[in-house]
Write a protein that holds these residues in place. Structure first.
Motif, short mmCIF file in Angstrom:
data_model
loop_
_atom_site.label_atom_id
_atom_site.label_comp_id
_atom_site.label_asym_id
_atom_site.label_seq_id
_atom_site.Cartn_x
_atom_site.Cartn_y
_atom_site.Cartn_z
N ARG A 1 0.86 -1.19 0.00
CA ARG A 1 0.00 0.00 0.00
C ARG A 1 0.89 1.23 0.00
N GLY A 2 0.85 1.96 -1.11
CA GLY A 2 1.66 3.15 -1.24
C GLY A 2 1.05 4.33 -0.52
N PRO A 3 1.72 5.47 -0.57
CA PRO A 3 1.22 6.66 0.15
C PRO A 3 -0.11 7.15 -0.38
N PRO B 1 -4.34 9.30 1.37
CA PRO B 1 -4.73 9.91 0.10
C PRO B 1 -4.76 11.43 0.12
N ARG B 2 -5.28 12.04 1.17
CA ARG B 2 -5.39 13.50 1.19
C ARG B 2 -4.01 14.15 1.29
N VAL C 1 0.57 16.92 -1.42
CA VAL C 1 1.98 16.95 -1.82
C VAL C 1 2.10 16.93 -3.33
N LEU C 2 1.27 16.11 -3.99
CA LEU C 2 1.30 16.06 -5.45
C LEU C 2 0.94 17.41 -6.06
N ALA C 3 -0.09 18.07 -5.51
CA ALA C 3 -0.48 19.38 -6.04
C ALA C 3 0.67 20.38 -5.92
N ALA C 4 1.34 20.38 -4.76
CA ALA C 4 2.48 21.29 -4.59
C ALA C 4 3.63 20.92 -5.52
#
Length: 402
Positions: A20-22, A27-28, A33-36
């Motif tokens: 199970r990845g991050p 998820p939130r 972090v992905l958005a940044a």
């Protein structure tokens, strides 16, 4: 019979837990972090001569462009909840920058396309989003004189990430449906087994009541001539009545069975195991049987013990084949009895076969475990380290349905 034991397999047979990845565990946080991570490169990087990337001076960024980048980046945080809206926001933010040095929102659009494929409920929006993104990429390439090969590669990437997300969503849906079907099948098997057990106990109670009637009639007939015999007959009636009430209470603890019965007469018990073993040996199985139980057993325990041994031997014969050496041991325990069935056959390898090569699922371990649980006991079944298969059941004498 089927040796698979869904849901509640013992630790020795449990499969490794899926990684199970991050993005699955948090998820939130991962989406934030992905958005940044997607926003900062879009703002700080720009194309340089020779297909290189250079750092853009922060003071030289136009405020409207920075606002567009911020809106597109922040929108990625909601890519799971509203993926189609996020893609629309990303495309609208990208459109005013096409053909300029600020046209760096392509990676955000790619992530939004993947999110549409992975999380969108409506399948129709995915192809429209791909077409719109490829059209924007083509316009940007033509305005910046990008080679057509590079434009085609970008279009392939955009359509590919959406398709990848869609395939992952379909696979997850199939896995969820399979889990639901397996759970429903397990519930069906348990319900059917409980009904079967209740029907058998119903026959046990009916047999004891019939015996009470016969003994009471005999006592009435000899009461005048043989008072002592009449007292003994009535004592037998009393004992049979107590046993019938005990079995009836346990029967109601299982469930109320259908009125239809398979037949009249007593159900089998441990006393019938030698005959069962002889029948199994005639079928080709090499069975050694020892019964060291000396404690009188309630009818429900006696019946369930017989059925567990019967199903276990049938399981060995079906999955390991004739000439398999099998040992059946029954012994007293501190609060009941212990049943152990051990074989040296290759039946455990049956579990590794593809589903297409297996027959229709049977009751097997699910039914045997349900019998043990209804008595307040337990059942463990797993392959042996050196080969073969071991089944161990612990049945308490005074257990109640769990």
């Amino acid at each position: 019979m089927n040796r698979r034991a869904p849901q509640d397999q013992p630790p020795g047979r449990s499969v490794p837990r899926r990684f199970r990845g991050p993005f699955t565990r948090w998820p939130r946080t991962a989406d934030a972090v992905l958005a940044a991570a997607m926003f900062l490169p879009a703002v700080l990087l720009e194309e340089a001569p020779g297909d290189a990337m250079a750092v853009r001076p922060v003071t030289g960024i136009l405020q409207p462009v920075l606002l567009l980048f911020a809106v597109a980046g922040v929108a990625l945080y909601w890519r799971r909840r509203t993926p189609v809206a996020v893609l629309c926001v990303a495309l609208l933010a990208w459109a005013p920058t096409l053909g300029s040095s600020y046209s760096t929102l392509g990676p955000i659009v790619i992530v939004a396309l993947y999110s549409v494929g992975r999380h969108a409920e409506d399948n129709r929006w995915g192809p429209f989003g791909v077409v719109a993104a490829v059209a924007a990429l083509t316009v940007d390439g033509m305005l910046n004189s990008v080679p057509w090969g590079d434009i085609a590669f970008g279009a392939f990437v955009m359509s590919g990430v959406w398709y990848l997300g869609r395939r992952l969503r379909l696979r997850a849906g199939r896995a969820a449906r399979l889990r639901q079907e397996q759970a429903a099948e397990a519930r069906r098997i348990v319900t059917e087994e409980r009904t079967h057990i209740a029907r058998e106990l119903h026959d046990v109670v009916a047999h004891r009541v019939s015996m009470m009637t016969v003994q009471a009639g005999a006592a009435r007939m000899v009461a005048a001539e043989d008072p002592q015999g009449a007292l003994e007959a009535m004592a037998a009636v009393e004992e049979a009545g107590r046993q019938a009430l005990d079995e009836l209470r346990h029967l109601l603890g299982v469930l109320r069975p259908d009125a239809e019965r398979d037949g009249l007469g007593p159900q089998p018990g441990l006393a019938d195991l030698p005959r069962l073993v002889a029948e199994i040996c005639e079928a080709g199985l090499d069975v050694s049987f020892t019964n060291n139980i000396r404690t009188p057993l309630p009818a429900r325990v006696d019946l369930s013990a017989y059925r567990i041994v019967q199903e276990a031997l049938t399981n060995v014969l079906k999955h390991s084949g004739p000439r398999t050496r099998t040992q059946v041991h029954l012994r007293d325990a501190s609060d009941g009895i212990t049943i152990e069935v051990l074989d040296d056959g290759p039946g455990a390898a049956f579990q590794a076969l593809p589903a297409a090569h297996k027959g229709p699922p049977g009751h097997g371990i699910v039914g045997m475990r349900e019998r043990a649980h209804l008595l307040g006991g337990s059942l463990n079944a797993q392959p042996c380290p050196g080969g073969g298969f071991r089944l161990t059941a612990c049945l308490p004498v005074t257990g109640e349905p769990t």
